[in-house]
Design an enzyme around this catalytic site. Structure first.
Site, mmCIF file in Angstrom:
data_model
loop_
_atom_site.group_PDB
_atom_site.id
_atom_site.type_symbol
_atom_site.label_atom_id
_atom_site.label_comp_id
_atom_site.label_asym_id
_atom_site.label_seq_id
_atom_site.Cartn_x
_atom_site.Cartn_y
_atom_site.Cartn_z
ATOM 1 N N GLU A 111 18.489 -4.781 -3.191
ATOM 2 C CA GLU A 111 17.663 -4.287 -2.088
ATOM 3 C C GLU A 111 18.375 -4.462 -0.749
ATOM 4 O O GLU A 111 18.884 -5.553 -0.456
ATOM 5 C CB GLU A 111 16.336 -5.049 -2.020
ATOM 6 C CG GLU A 111 15.444 -4.511 -0.907
ATOM 7 C CD GLU A 111 14.363 -5.469 -0.431
ATOM 8 O OE1 GLU A 111 13.344 -4.966 0.065
ATOM 9 O OE2 GLU A 111 14.526 -6.696 -0.541
ATOM 10 N N THR A 123 9.917 -7.012 -2.635
ATOM 11 C CA THR A 123 10.762 -6.181 -3.500
ATOM 12 C C THR A 123 11.477 -7.011 -4.574
ATOM 13 O O THR A 123 11.357 -6.699 -5.767
ATOM 14 C CB THR A 123 11.751 -5.368 -2.644
ATOM 15 O OG1 THR A 123 11.001 -4.650 -1.658
ATOM 16 C CG2 THR A 123 12.542 -4.392 -3.490
ATOM 17 N N SER A 151 5.350 -2.840 0.294
ATOM 18 C CA SER A 151 6.536 -3.032 -0.553
ATOM 19 C C SER A 151 6.231 -3.789 -1.839
ATOM 20 O O SER A 151 7.068 -3.814 -2.743
ATOM 21 C CB SER A 151 7.626 -3.775 0.219
ATOM 22 O OG SER A 151 8.088 -2.980 1.278
HETATM 23 ZN ZN LIG Z 1 7.454 -2.858 5.588
#
Ligand SMILES: [Zn+2]
Length: 581
Positions: free
Chosen positions: A380, A243, A182
């Site tokens: 997110e 993220t 990520s």
């Molecule tokens: Zn993951």
């Protein structure tokens, strides 16, 4: 035979030409797409520590310093690592195609860059980027069945994330690997560059320290430098997690949480919300995870931020016209929708007043929307991924429904304005698939006896929906069968985990491997499965399958067919006309 020998010769020659034993490495890497005027660190590494007289670097046939209009710096035997390095930190270039050549003796390395301009006038006032972390096709389909219902082959409604005019397949590989994490996948969205696993806002060079690697500018930094737009970063993961961190961070190692908090402070997004409060507190505060005496709660307050630690405080701030908010609602991740609404496990007892992602999105838009220069908001739903790692698909699908509710709020805001680009995309996928339904009425004693496939995959009998589209009971007699393709040694129960998030495997007694969590191995349908992952894995892993992107608003029409993840940055930069000096 003759043809084979000829082929062998070609292959041997080709391989020898393609992979010299030691080669110079150029950053940004080959085929980089760079926003015009965005800042990046230029670095060339030369093996065997040559002197500056032994090397030459040209761009479009001219000395690199002439093209950049700034001197480069040369370090022989950088960090004692037996390579030399040519650097220019904070380079920029006008639009055009560039060929970079680094020559060292008989070796020449070549990369090509495209520096792209963005057309004026700016087409979008606002951009809202929704990232469903790890969201795969099965998550979407299961969310549609659970939240909208299904009868006679048709769904009884559309998800907001599906009901958008434009769609594309997005591939998510990093520069070093087919299957991404990520960090570098979110980095691709926020910088437009491909990088390697665990990296945020940097290329992965040879530098020893994680913060020293060649940087590329994030979209937050470009926006803050070039416009008066406001920025929001919203997640239900820890705010320092990969993220949200990709909005501001420059580090080779995503776990540099304390540095990432400082990077949030340096960039100062106007609205910052998520979990992960301990890295904001000085080490003297009980529960702090900092290793220094910096108090970032105090620093954000001094910079004009309102601090919220509960949903009530968040809503009060939004209602009172707050423009800068730091909301930290949990010491770890904010609990997901399954626990907030249904099971009440996780840390719900400890943090009884946490907002979900939809509520955070509503508050963030309320705080950002009054800015006449527009806003960029990244939201997110982070635990779709985390619950898929723990093979807890009901929790992952509840958080997909939660993302859908957040997207609906954004779509209602965008309405007929036609000035807001909305993008919904995963950062990568999981190996997860919907294969039928488990039906307790089916004959037999084993979990596989209860699995109805094809004609026997009847509709599940989940409880009625609540006002927000979540089923009020999922522990029913006929349930979706959603299965994972990667797992450690584990036991399947075929039922939702009402007593808390699934723990698929535990460390073995000797600490050398991971073994099934025996707590799941004794129920009536419990099925032992031998893992198919390397022995050091204690949970499922990401997949390299493409993700589905949907979009609407100005610029969204560019999404079609298959695109690399870096293209998402390009569309956003073009919609906001972020290019130029
Ligand atoms: Zn993951």
């Amino acid at each position: 035979m003759r043809a084979q020998k000829w082929l062998m010769t070609i292959l041997a020659t080709g391989l020898a030409g393609a992979t010299p034993a030691l080669s110079q490495t150029i950053y940004p890497i080959n085929r980089a797409e760079i926003l015009e005027g965005s800042r990046f660190d230029f670095k060339v590494e030369f093996p065997n520590a040559p002197t500056s007289a032994d090397v030459k670097v040209t761009i479009n046939g001219k000395p690199a310093a002439d093209i950049f209009g700034k001197p480069t710096a040369f370090t022989q035997n950088e960090e004692g690592q037996k390579h030399s390095a040519l650097w220019l930190r904070g380079a920029t270039l006008p639009a055009g195609n560039y060929v970079v050549e680094a020559t060292q003796g008989a070796n020449k390395a070549t990369v090509k860059w495209e520096v792209f301009a963005t057309a004026q006038p700016r087409r979008a006032k606002n951009v809202i980027l929704f990232i469903g972390d790890g969201m795969s096709v099965a998550h979407r389909t299961a969310a549609r069945i659970m939240s909208k219902g299904w009868e006679e082959g048709r769904f009884n409604g559309e998800l907001a994330i599906d009901d958008m005019p434009n769609m594309a397949l997005i591939s998510t590989s990093g520069s070093d690997s087919i299957v991404t994490d990520s960090a570098n996948s979110a980095h691709a969205y926020t910088t437009g560059h491909k990088s390697c696993v665990n990296a945020l806002g940097v290329y992965c060079a040879k530098n020893a320290l994680t913060l020293d690697h060649p940087k590329v500018e994030t979209i937050s930094e470009v926006i803050k430098r070039r416009s008066k737009m406001t920025i929001g970063v919203v997640t239900n993961a820890e705010i320092e997690d990969a993220t949200p961190a990709a909005m501001v961070a420059h580090t080779r190692r995503r776990s540099d949480y304390n540095d990432i908090v400082k990077m949030f402070y340096d960039v100062k997004p106007d609205v910052i919300m998520g979990g992960g409060s301990p890295n904001f507190l000085p080490k003297t505060t009980p529960g702090s995870k900092r290793t220094d005496d910096l108090d970032f709660i105090a620093q954000f307050k001094a910079a004009g931020y309102t601090i919220a630690t509960t949903k009530t405080e968040m809503n009060a701030a939004a209602a009172s016209g707050t423009k800068k908010l730091l909301g930290l609602y949990n010491t770890s991740n904010v609990d997901g929708a399954f626990d907030l609404r249904l099971a009440k496990k996780g840390s719900v007892a400890k943090f009884p007043d946490q907002p979900d992602v939809a509520e955070q999105t509503r508050a963030a838009i309320d705080m950002l929307k009054s800015n006449e220069d527009g806003f960029f908001l990244m939201v997110e739903s982070g635990r779709i991924d985390k619950y898929s790692h723990s093979l807890d698909w009901e929790r992952a699908v509840f958080d997909t429904i939660m993302l859908d509710n957040a997207v609906k709020i954004a779509k209602d805001f965008a309405g007929e304005r036609n000035d807001t680009l909305i993008i919904v995309v995963p950062d990568h996928t999981h190996a997860v698939s919907l294969v039928g339904t488990y039906d307790d009425e089916r004959p037999g004693q084993l979990l596989r006896d209860k699995l109805g496939t094809y004609a026997d995959s009847k509709a599940p009998n989940y409880g009625p929906l609540d006002a927000d589209g979540y089923p009020t009971n999922v522990n029913t007699s006929r349930r979706l069968a959603v299965v994972f393709g990667t797992y450690p040694d584990t036991c399947d129960t075929g039922r939702p985990f009402m007593d808390g998030e699934r723990v698929p495997a535990l460390k073995s007694a000797d600490g050398k491997t991971n073994v099934a969590n025996e707590a799941d191995c004794t129920g009536p349908l419990a099925t032992r499965k031998a893992g198919n992952l390397p022995f050091d894995a204690n949970s499922g892993v990401h997949s390299g399958d493409d993700g589905i992107l949907t979009a609407m608003g100005p610029g969204a029409e560019k999404f079609r067919g298959h695109k690399p993840n870096t293209y998402v940055f390009r569309v956003m930069a073009e919609a906001l006309a972020l290019g130029g000096e």
